[in-house]
Design a protein around this motif. Structure first.
Motif, PDB file in Angstrom:
ATOM      1  N   GLN A  24       0.857  -1.174   0.000  1.00 52.89           N
ATOM      2  CA  GLN A  24       0.000   0.000   0.000  1.00 52.89           C
ATOM      3  C   GLN A  24       0.901   1.235   0.000  1.00 52.89           C
ATOM      4  OE1 GLN A  24      -3.622  -0.134   0.768  1.00 52.89           O
ATOM      5  NE2 GLN A  24      -3.534  -2.307   0.334  1.00 52.89           N
ATOM      6  N   LYS A  25       0.651   2.141  -0.901  1.00 57.72           N
ATOM      7  CA  LYS A  25       1.430   3.375  -0.968  1.00 57.72           C
ATOM      8  C   LYS A  25       0.461   4.535  -0.788  1.00 57.72           C
ATOM      9  CE  LYS A  25       5.052   5.447  -3.768  1.00 57.72           C
ATOM     10  NZ  LYS A  25       5.759   5.375  -5.055  1.00 57.72           N
ATOM     11  N   ILE A  26       0.646   5.287   0.301  1.00 57.23           N
ATOM     12  CA  ILE A  26      -0.270   6.363   0.636  1.00 57.23           C
ATOM     13  C   ILE A  26       0.504   7.671   0.697  1.00 57.23           C
ATOM     14  CG2 ILE A  26      -1.809   7.255   2.425  1.00 57.23           C
ATOM     15  CD1 ILE A  26      -2.477   4.358   3.102  1.00 57.23           C
ATOM     16  N   GLY A  27      -0.133   8.731   0.199  1.00 58.14           N
ATOM     17  CA  GLY A  27       0.485  10.054   0.232  1.00 58.14           C
ATOM     18  C   GLY A  27      -0.516  11.107   0.656  1.00 58.14           C
ATOM     19  N   VAL A  28       0.000  12.287   0.940  1.00 58.16           N
ATOM     20  CA  VAL A  28      -0.851  13.422   1.270  1.00 58.16           C
ATOM     21  C   VAL A  28      -0.422  14.614   0.418  1.00 58.16           C
ATOM     22  CG1 VAL A  28      -1.341  12.698   3.634  1.00 58.16           C
ATOM     23  CG2 VAL A  28       0.614  14.162   3.194  1.00 58.16           C
ATOM     24  N   ALA A  29      -1.354  15.512   0.204  1.00 58.98           N
ATOM     25  CA  ALA A  29      -1.075  16.732  -0.549  1.00 58.98           C
ATOM     26  C   ALA A  29      -1.861  17.872   0.083  1.00 58.98           C
ATOM     27  CB  ALA A  29      -1.472  16.562  -2.018  1.00 58.98           C
ATOM     28  N   ALA A  30      -1.269  19.048   0.096  1.00 58.93           N
ATOM     29  CA  ALA A  30      -1.921  20.229   0.656  1.00 58.93           C
ATOM     30  C   ALA A  30      -2.748  20.900  -0.435  1.00 58.93           C
ATOM     31  CB  ALA A  30      -0.880  21.185   1.220  1.00 58.93           C
ATOM     32  N   LYS A 135       0.725   7.013 -12.087  1.00 64.11           N
ATOM     33  CA  LYS A 135       2.115   6.907 -12.539  1.00 64.11           C
ATOM     34  C   LYS A 135       3.019   6.316 -11.464  1.00 64.11           C
ATOM     35  CE  LYS A 135       2.861  10.780 -15.534  1.00 64.11           C
ATOM     36  NZ  LYS A 135       3.527  12.072 -15.687  1.00 64.11           N
ATOM     37  N   ASN A 136       2.772   6.717 -10.213  1.00 65.43           N
ATOM     38  CA  ASN A 136       3.657   6.340  -9.113  1.00 65.43           C
ATOM     39  C   ASN A 136       3.071   5.260  -8.205  1.00 65.43           C
ATOM     40  OD1 ASN A 136       5.927   8.307  -9.508  1.00 65.43           O
ATOM     41  ND2 ASN A 136       4.185   9.700  -9.444  1.00 65.43           N
ATOM     42  N   SER A 137       2.044   4.578  -8.663  1.00 67.42           N
ATOM     43  CA  SER A 137       1.443   3.437  -7.968  1.00 67.42           C
ATOM     44  C   SER A 137       0.992   3.747  -6.542  1.00 67.42           C
ATOM     45  CB  SER A 137       2.413   2.254  -7.948  1.00 67.42           C
ATOM     46  OG  SER A 137       2.826   1.934  -9.241  1.00 67.42           O
ATOM     47  N   PHE A 138       0.294   4.856  -6.365  1.00 65.40           N
ATOM     48  CA  PHE A 138      -0.250   5.189  -5.048  1.00 65.40           C
ATOM     49  C   PHE A 138      -1.593   4.501  -4.869  1.00 65.40           C
ATOM     50  CE2 PHE A 138       2.871   8.504  -4.942  1.00 65.40           C
ATOM     51  CZ  PHE A 138       3.103   8.718  -3.590  1.00 65.40           C
ATOM     52  N   THR A 139      -1.833   4.013  -3.668  1.00 65.54           N
ATOM     53  CA  THR A 139      -3.123   3.434  -3.332  1.00 65.54           C
ATOM     54  C   THR A 139      -4.114   4.545  -3.002  1.00 65.54           C
ATOM     55  OG1 THR A 139      -1.976   1.528  -2.406  1.00 65.54           O
ATOM     56  CG2 THR A 139      -4.299   1.793  -1.820  1.00 65.54           C
ATOM     57  N   ALA A 140      -3.635   5.569  -2.277  1.00 69.47           N
ATOM     58  CA  ALA A 140      -4.499   6.680  -1.885  1.00 69.47           C
ATOM     59  C   ALA A 140      -3.654   7.924  -1.664  1.00 69.47           C
ATOM     60  CB  ALA A 140      -5.256   6.338  -0.608  1.00 69.47           C
ATOM     61  N   ILE A 141      -4.246   9.065  -1.993  1.00 67.41           N
ATOM     62  CA  ILE A 141      -3.646  10.365  -1.679  1.00 67.41           C
ATOM     63  C   ILE A 141      -4.725  11.178  -0.993  1.00 67.41           C
ATOM     64  CG2 ILE A 141      -2.656  12.501  -2.589  1.00 67.41           C
ATOM     65  CD1 ILE A 141      -1.436  10.890  -4.843  1.00 67.41           C
ATOM     66  N   ALA A 155       7.916  12.690   4.187  1.00 67.68           N
ATOM     67  CA  ALA A 155       8.234  11.729   3.130  1.00 67.68           C
ATOM     68  C   ALA A 155       6.995  11.330   2.327  1.00 67.68           C
ATOM     69  CB  ALA A 155       8.884  10.488   3.726  1.00 67.68           C
ATOM     70  N   VAL A 156       5.816  11.406   2.930  1.00 60.86           N
ATOM     71  CA  VAL A 156       4.595  11.032   2.209  1.00 60.86           C
ATOM     72  C   VAL A 156       3.864  12.239   1.638  1.00 60.86           C
ATOM     73  CG1 VAL A 156       4.251   8.884   3.498  1.00 60.86           C
ATOM     74  CG2 VAL A 156       3.164  10.984   4.293  1.00 60.86           C
TER      75      VAL A 156
END
Length: 175
Positions: A24-30, A135-141, A155-156
């Protein structure tokens, strides 16, 4: 009854196994930064400012006029008769109401225009997030500001990468 419980348990375990099968690859964005710093967001902001600069000047001049009337009324209140004083106060109150009505109408127009101008920016953000995530295989942002996270490791945080993706797509769409 036991067969139904067993079947439900098997189904739950089967779906859980699928959910945890891959990484699972999770990220956040403002979101706020994406709106404020993107080329599309800045263009929308300039469009809004240009459209309502005269309305803001008009409101400011009306406000100064009201302040002048208030000061004049305060200075003259000792010298005026009761009837003249009441007439001036009624006139002042009427002008205050007119100013408030104008301010509210302007505010409604600005909100409607902001929604109209902001919708394409939000669509650009959504498209850029989807493109970047695939593109970067994220599960959720998630949105960093409204996601309820109290702490997020830098880092996320993928805000800057999504911002680059947005600007790239905006420039390509402008041509």
């Amino acid at each position: 009854m036991r067969k139904i419980l067993f079947l439900v348990l098997v189904l739950v375990l089967a779906f859980q196994a699928h959910a945890f099968a891959g990484t699972q690859k999770i990220g956040v964005a403002a979101m706020g930064k994406l709106i404020k710093d993107s080329e599309a967001g800045q263009a929308a902001q300039k469009q809004m400012e240009k459209k309502f600069v005269s309305a803001k000047k008009n409101l400011e001049s009306k406000q100064k006029e009201l302040e002048g009337l208030k000061q004049s009324l305060q200075k003259q209140s000792l010298v005026l008769s009761l009837e003249a004083k009441q007439d001036k106060e009624l006139e002042f109150k009427r002008k205050v109401r007119d100013y408030q009505d104008l301010a509210q109408a302007t505010q409604r127009k600005m909100q409607a225009e902001e929604q109209k101008v902001g919708t394409p920016v939000l669509e650009n953000i959504k498209a850029a997030v989807n493109t970047y995530a695939k593109k970067n295989s994220f599960t959720a942002i998630f949105d960093k500001g409204s996601s309820g996270f109290l702490y997020v490791d830098d880092a996320v945080d993928v805000t800057n990468e999504i911002l680059l993706e947005m600007n790239r797509a905006y420039r390509a769409g402008k041509k």
